[in-house]
Scaffold this active site. Structure first.
Site, short mmCIF file in Angstrom:
data_model
loop_
_atom_site.label_atom_id
_atom_site.label_comp_id
_atom_site.label_asym_id
_atom_site.label_seq_id
_atom_site.Cartn_x
_atom_site.Cartn_y
_atom_site.Cartn_z
N ARG A 102 0.85 -1.21 0.00
CA ARG A 102 0.00 0.00 0.00
C ARG A 102 0.88 1.25 0.00
O ARG A 102 1.79 1.38 0.81
CB ARG A 102 -0.92 -0.01 1.22
CG ARG A 102 -1.88 1.16 1.23
CD ARG A 102 -3.05 0.91 2.15
NE ARG A 102 -2.73 1.10 3.54
CZ ARG A 102 -3.64 1.13 4.52
NH1 ARG A 102 -4.92 0.97 4.23
NH2 ARG A 102 -3.29 1.31 5.77
N TYR A 472 -8.12 3.01 -12.88
CA TYR A 472 -9.53 3.06 -12.47
C TYR A 472 -9.97 1.61 -12.32
O TYR A 472 -10.88 1.13 -13.00
CB TYR A 472 -10.38 3.79 -13.51
CG TYR A 472 -10.21 5.29 -13.52
CD1 TYR A 472 -9.47 5.94 -12.53
CD2 TYR A 472 -10.78 6.08 -14.52
CE1 TYR A 472 -9.31 7.31 -12.53
CE2 TYR A 472 -10.63 7.46 -14.52
CZ TYR A 472 -9.89 8.06 -13.54
OH TYR A 472 -9.73 9.43 -13.53
P1 FDA Z 1 -2.81 1.98 -3.42
O1 FDA Z 1 -1.84 2.10 -2.32
O2 FDA Z 1 -4.19 1.52 -3.08
O3 FDA Z 1 -2.17 1.07 -4.56
C1 FDA Z 1 -2.81 0.79 -5.78
C2 FDA Z 1 -2.25 -0.50 -6.38
O4 FDA Z 1 -0.84 -0.37 -6.58
C3 FDA Z 1 -2.42 -1.72 -5.48
O5 FDA Z 1 -2.55 -2.88 -6.27
C4 FDA Z 1 -1.12 -1.75 -4.71
O6 FDA Z 1 -0.81 -3.03 -4.19
C5 FDA Z 1 -0.13 -1.31 -5.75
N1 FDA Z 1 1.02 -0.61 -5.20
C6 FDA Z 1 0.97 0.45 -4.36
N2 FDA Z 1 2.21 0.87 -4.09
C7 FDA Z 1 3.06 0.07 -4.76
C8 FDA Z 1 4.48 0.00 -4.84
N3 FDA Z 1 5.25 0.86 -4.18
N4 FDA Z 1 5.04 -0.98 -5.60
C9 FDA Z 1 4.26 -1.86 -6.27
N5 FDA Z 1 2.90 -1.83 -6.22
C10 FDA Z 1 2.31 -0.88 -5.47
N6 FDA Z 1 -5.64 8.47 -11.41
C11 FDA Z 1 -5.15 9.24 -12.39
O7 FDA Z 1 -4.45 8.75 -13.27
N7 FDA Z 1 -5.42 10.58 -12.41
C12 FDA Z 1 -6.18 11.18 -11.46
O8 FDA Z 1 -6.41 12.39 -11.50
C13 FDA Z 1 -6.70 10.36 -10.40
N8 FDA Z 1 -7.46 10.91 -9.41
C14 FDA Z 1 -7.95 10.10 -8.39
C15 FDA Z 1 -8.71 10.67 -7.36
C16 FDA Z 1 -9.20 9.87 -6.32
C17 FDA Z 1 -10.00 10.49 -5.22
C18 FDA Z 1 -8.94 8.48 -6.33
C19 FDA Z 1 -9.49 7.59 -5.24
C20 FDA Z 1 -8.17 7.91 -7.36
C21 FDA Z 1 -7.68 8.72 -8.39
N9 FDA Z 1 -6.92 8.17 -9.43
C22 FDA Z 1 -6.42 8.99 -10.41
C23 FDA Z 1 -6.65 6.74 -9.46
C24 FDA Z 1 -5.31 6.43 -8.84
O9 FDA Z 1 -4.30 6.74 -9.77
C25 FDA Z 1 -5.21 4.93 -8.50
O10 FDA Z 1 -6.22 4.57 -7.61
C26 FDA Z 1 -3.83 4.59 -7.92
O11 FDA Z 1 -3.59 3.22 -8.07
C27 FDA Z 1 -3.73 4.99 -6.48
O12 FDA Z 1 -2.43 4.83 -5.99
P2 FDA Z 1 -2.23 4.67 -4.41
O13 FDA Z 1 -0.80 4.48 -4.16
O14 FDA Z 1 -2.95 5.76 -3.71
O15 FDA Z 1 -3.07 3.36 -4.17
#
Ligand code: FDA
Length: 529
Positions: A102, A472
């Site tokens: 995460r 998404y």
């Molecule tokens: P999270 O931690 O949930 O990880 C997402 C996935 O990646 C999981 O499968 C996780 O295991 C894996 N992962 C995380 N960190 C990793 C690492 N270091 N190494 C390997 N794998 C890893 N997208 C976009 O392109 N443009 C936008 O403007 C937006 N806006 C937006 C707004 C809101 C409110 C949300 C909820 C989502 C977006 N998104 C977006 C989508 C966003 O890009 C997508 O949900 C990402 O995967 C989120 O990354 P996180 O690290 O927050 O998620």
């Protein structure tokens, strides 16, 4: 034996053996790590720890996955040192636990913190340094940083440097970069992944690799092939991009009575051909009209322009006169201020960008999202049918967004990165339906509504395969069999996200993680030997 009894027995034996293994696992972590100066015990949270729940919930973005019945991790580790991550991988392999990685916790399907088999979370919240080198226009950012922390770091150094990524500041770098990443500057500079020049990565054997030592194929795969499939990306090196000191933004809203249908229809012909200095999107939702008790559809056209108002007005008058843009609709500001503007936090100080706990909601704390790509304009009659669906009871908190493609996105080949949605797309659609957490019990209704809308849209969007955006994440388009990821099954959803790049992703996975340790519902499968 009744199926129910069997299920109870299986769950019970699973819980007992998971518990027994948990102690061995904890012992494994501390002995693996014993020589290090920073003790791993300080970053381990078991359910007995009073902070376990708050650490778990800290970055859960979609409250659909924050119910008492949602499967919980056996342990959460918030590593402070790379050896903590190496220990987590080593011991999870040894004791058969799955790892969910995460960074920002924004995965739409909760895949970074939910699993249906015994699992641990490696939460990179403490891996979030941001190192900006404004002289050379490059930066190193650790995966656990949020976009806001990165942007804040850039803004501290310069008003004319930026990075092409999204406007929601709480999104994590790790997941965002892993899936492509679009934002206000993507028609000018491409996606986030088009601007990554190096990375630090830990593989299934605990080896720390950079671009040179991982090789170009793996470096290609981690830039858009989706998170959680290949290993753990610790940090990324990116190119920063130049922006003028003054940019212009506007948002114009029109109801059906103000000709919204014709404007949205026209936008489809105009937006992807706008100069690449411009970002353009339109969102549609139902609202109460000013006439008593009547509802209408509100279409909000928003744009970001790399230049001043005086340049923008004649441009819009030439390209999209029907919108009737005037000076008073526009505001000039800096790039960093535009991030606050589009993130709808424009009245706050820049420090808000550092606030990881700020809740940005996609139309509701609980939500379901789907995406599409459009290659031919949708006829007016079909737009009217979409509006009628937005009037349905379960669509009270639904929003549909069209995001214009074109510009730089047309110039980058489909195979340059795993993200294949390049030339030929007029725009991307994002459909979201949201609801309050207390209505999770009724989530089926909202999800059924969005699925019906998606099915209606079938004839108006990309085909063979019907494409979707990996960031998404949408489990409706197909998931791996529990534990046994098969190429044939994964190809169904894989081709929608990656088109022909899916096969290359499978090849890379087969080399880097042949035993499929890093896996989840939509991870890339290895080819079985
Ligand atoms: P999270 O931690 O949930 O990880 C997402 C996935 O990646 C999981 O499968 C996780 O295991 C894996 N992962 C995380 N960190 C990793 C690492 N270091 N190494 C390997 N794998 C890893 N997208 C976009 O392109 N443009 C936008 O403007 C937006 N806006 C937006 C707004 C809101 C409110 C949300 C909820 C989502 C977006 N998104 C977006 C989508 C966003 O890009 C997508 O949900 C990402 O995967 C989120 O990354 P996180 O690290 O927050 O998620």
């Amino acid at each position: 034996m009744s199926p129910f009894l069997l299920l109870v027995l299986v769950s019970l034996s699973w819980a007992i053996s998971a518990n027994a293994h948990e102690n061995d696992f904890l012992h494994c972590l501390s002995s693996f790590h014993s020589k290090d100066t920073s003790p791993i015990s300080k970053v381990i949270y078991t359910p007995n720890n009073s902070s376990y729940s708050s650490v778990l919930e800290s970055s859960i973005q979609n409250l659909r996955f924050s119910e008492p019945t949602t499967p919980k991790p056996l342990i959460i580790i918030t590593p402070k040192h790379t050896s903590h991550i190496q220990a987590s991988i080593h011991c999870s392999r040894k004791y058969g636990f799955q790892i969910r990685i995460r960074s920002g916790g924004h995965d739409f399907e909760g895949l970074s913190y939910v699993s249906h088999v015994p699992f641990i979370i490696v939460d990179l919240v403490n891996f979030r340094s941001v190192d900006i080198d404004d002289k050379n226009k490059v930066a190193w950012i650790q995966s656990g940083a949020i976009l806001g922390e990165f942007y804040y770091g850039i803004a501290q150094k310069s008003r004319t440097l930026a990075f092409p990524a999204g406007v929601c500041h709480t999104v994590g770098i790790g997941g965002y970069f892993s899936g492509g990443g679009y934002g206000l500057l993507f028609r000018k500079y491409g996606l986030a992944v088009d601007n990554i020049i190096d990375a630090l990565f830990i593989d299934v054997n605990g080896r720390i690799l950079d671009r040179e030592s991982m090789g170009e194929d793996l470096f290609w795969a981690i830039r858009g092939g989706g998170g959680g499939s290949f290993g753990i990306v610790l940090a990324w090196k990116v190119k920063l991009v130049s922006v003028p000191a003054t940019v212009t933004v506007f948002r114009i809203s029109r109801t059906l009575e103000q000709n919204a249908t014709k404007l949205v229809h026209r936008w489809q012909y105009v937006a992807h051909k706008l100069p690449d200095d411009m970002f353009s999107a339109v969102t549609m939702r139902r609202v109460n009209s000013s006439q008593d008790g009547k509802r209408t559809i509100l279409a909000s056209f928003s744009s970001f322009f790399l230049g001043g108002i005086d340049e923008l007005i004649p441009l819009m008058q030439e390209r999209f006169p029907e919108l009737g843009l005037v000076k008073e609709d526009c505001t000039e500001m800096s790039w960093i201020e535009s991030i606050l503007y589009f993130g709808q936090i424009q009245n706050k100080s820049l420090d808000i960008l550092l606030d990881r706990s700020y809740k940005t909601t996609l139309n509701g704390p609980s939500f379901k999202t789907k995406s599409d790509y459009v290659k031919k304009p949708i006829p007016e009659t079909a737009l009217e049918e979409i509006w009628s669906k937005l009037y349905e009871e379960d669509a009270e908190s639904a929003v549909i967004g069209f995001i214009a493609y074109g510009g730089k996105m047309d110039e980058i080949t489909e195979s340059a990165t795993p993200f294949p949605h390049r030339a030929g797309n007029l725009y991307k659609i994002v459909y979201t339906v949201g609801w309050q957490q207390e209505d999770n019990i009724k989530s089926r209704r909202y999800i059924t509504w969005i699925r019906k809308l998606y099915s209606f849209m079938n004839s108006f969007v990309s085909k063979s395969p019907r494409q979707a955006y990996i960031n998404y994440r949408d489990n409706d388009i197909g998931v791996n069999n529990k534990g046994n990821t098969s190429y044939v099954q994964a190809r169904i959803w894989g081709r929608k996200y990656f088109k022909n790049n899916f096969d290359k992703l499978v090849q890379v996975k087969t080399i880097i993680d042949p035993e499929n340790f890093f896996k989840h519902e939509q991870s890339i499968p290895p080819l079985l030997s």
